[in-house]
Design an enzyme around this catalytic site. Structure first.
Site, PDB file in Angstrom:
ATOM      1  N   ASP A   1       0.871  -1.126  -0.036  1.00 26.49           N
ATOM      2  CA  ASP A   1      -0.029  -0.133   0.031  1.00 26.49           C
ATOM      3  C   ASP A   1       0.822   1.192  -0.154  1.00 26.49           C
ATOM      4  OD1 ASP A   1      -0.069  -1.227   3.044  1.00 26.49           O
ATOM      5  OD2 ASP A   1       0.461   0.635   2.981  1.00 26.49           O
TER       6      ASP A   1
ATOM      7  N   ASP B   1       0.425   3.605   2.230  1.00 24.50           N
ATOM      8  CA  ASP B   1       0.029   4.203   3.624  1.00 24.50           C
ATOM      9  C   ASP B   1      -1.192   5.169   3.375  1.00 24.50           C
ATOM     10  OD1 ASP B   1       0.614   4.110   6.282  1.00 24.50           O
ATOM     11  OD2 ASP B   1       1.685   5.895   6.439  1.00 24.50           O
TER      12      ASP B   1
HETATM   13  N1  ADE Z   1       2.198  -3.017   6.959  1.00 23.66           N
HETATM   14  C1  ADE Z   1       1.697  -2.941   5.784  1.00 23.66           C
HETATM   15  N2  ADE Z   1       1.375  -1.739   5.118  1.00 23.66           N
HETATM   16  C2  ADE Z   1       1.531  -1.162   6.396  1.00 23.66           C
HETATM   17  C3  ADE Z   1       1.253   0.497   6.541  1.00 23.66           C
HETATM   18  N3  ADE Z   1       1.021   1.425   5.900  1.00 23.66           N
HETATM   19  N4  ADE Z   1       1.901   1.139   7.760  1.00 23.66           N
HETATM   20  C4  ADE Z   1       2.131   0.073   8.977  1.00 23.66           C
HETATM   21  N5  ADE Z   1       2.439  -1.197   8.566  1.00 23.66           N
HETATM   22  C5  ADE Z   1       2.178  -1.603   7.375  1.00 23.66           C
END
Ligand code: ADE
Length: 281
Positions: free
Chosen positions: A219, A221
């Site tokens: 992703d 975030d």
């Molecule tokens: N693990 C996978 N994506 C994450 C994110 N955006 N923030 C923290 N841990 C994660």
């Protein structure tokens, strides 16, 4: 039912994270559950036979993903591996990307880490009369990183994209970051973010293990115009690229099993490093 004891030393371990709960294609020959002074590990440790050597596999979050990141028994995990004879660890983790060029499903081999855990996780073996201090300027193992990079290069044709360095921000969780935090981590030079590389990497250093994390982005975030991170998104991308993740880890294990007795795998440079007189059982 697999035997629950194994009495030959196992030098190489994989700690699997979200989406990498087990490794396929290896013959399991035992599942051991050593009780360490810090309790049992998150899951029984599977001993896998590979190219005439043995590999330990530990599911960081437990067999049923029952441990949230802040609940993972990191000291027991590392102590149990060390007790089995492990000297070299490949850790796998799903991460959020903090940089445009690190796209979901890309792999990253971080070379730096910033600790944003909150000090509520037990984070050291050195306490209660056992005093020690270890250097952590370079938290990961460049020799292991080089092997991961070479393996990924040979898989480029299969759509494997790997970023050769980067800074992983390790946050406490289990909530994801606010948008303000996400932007702040970018301004700090963070490449990716997760909730599990610390204290695991610190404990591995104290236990004199070679340690390298392989991160896979799931992703952006919440700093990007892309949809904000959520668990479904993490699972979806992990699942979509799970095959490549397993192949990359498998290729690294092929290499490591070929050099099982090398200084790198045997963590020669860390021998006696922490000088704390630690006992792992
Ligand atoms: N693990 C996978 N994506 C994450 C994110 N955006 N923030 C923290 N841990 C994660």
């Amino acid at each position: 039912q697999l035997p629950t004891t194994f009495d030959k030393p196992v030098h190489i371990a994989v700690i699997g994270g979200t989406g990498l709960g087990h490794l396929e294609g290896y013959e399991p020959i035992a599942a051991v559950n050593p009780i360490t002074p810090w309790g049992p590990p998150a899951s029984p440790i599977k001993i896998l036979s590979h190219n005439g050597t043995y590999i330990a596999f530990l599911a960081r979050h437990g067999l049923h993903h029952q441990y949230a990141p802040h609940e993972v028994p990191n000291r027991a995990n590392i102590a149990a591996l060390r007790h089995l004879g492990v000297r070299c660890v490949i850790a796998f983790s799903a991460v959020g990307s903090l940089q445009e060029e690190i796209k979901p499903m890309d792999f990253v081999v971080p070379d730096q880490v910033i600790d944003r855990t909150k000090g509520i996780r037990p984070f050291t073996f050195f306490e209660g009369g056992v005093v020690g201090h270890v250097g952590f300027a370079d938290p990961f193992d460049a020799g292991l990183a080089a092997i991961v990079k070479r393996c990924a290069e040979s898989m480029e044709g299969d759509g494997v994209v790997l970023h050769e360095k980067g800074t992983v921000i390790v946050m406490e969780g289990p909530q994801f970051s606010t948008r303000a935090e996400s932007h702040m981590y970018r301004s700090w030079g963070g490449s990716v973010i997760n909730m599990s590389t610390l204290p695991e990497a610190k404990l591995a250093r104290e236990a004199e293990l070679s340690y390298q994390v392989i991160a896979m982005a799931t992703d952006y975030d919440c700093w990007h115009s892309f949809e904000d991170v959520n668990v479904d998104m993490v699972m979806k991308y992990m699942h979509q690229n799970g095959k490549n993740a397993k192949r990359l880890v498998g290729a690294v294990l092929d290499q490591l099993s070929n050099i099982e007795h090398s200084d790198l795998v045997m963590a020669k440079k860390w021998e006696g490093y922490s000088q704390g007189g630690l006992k792992f059982m």
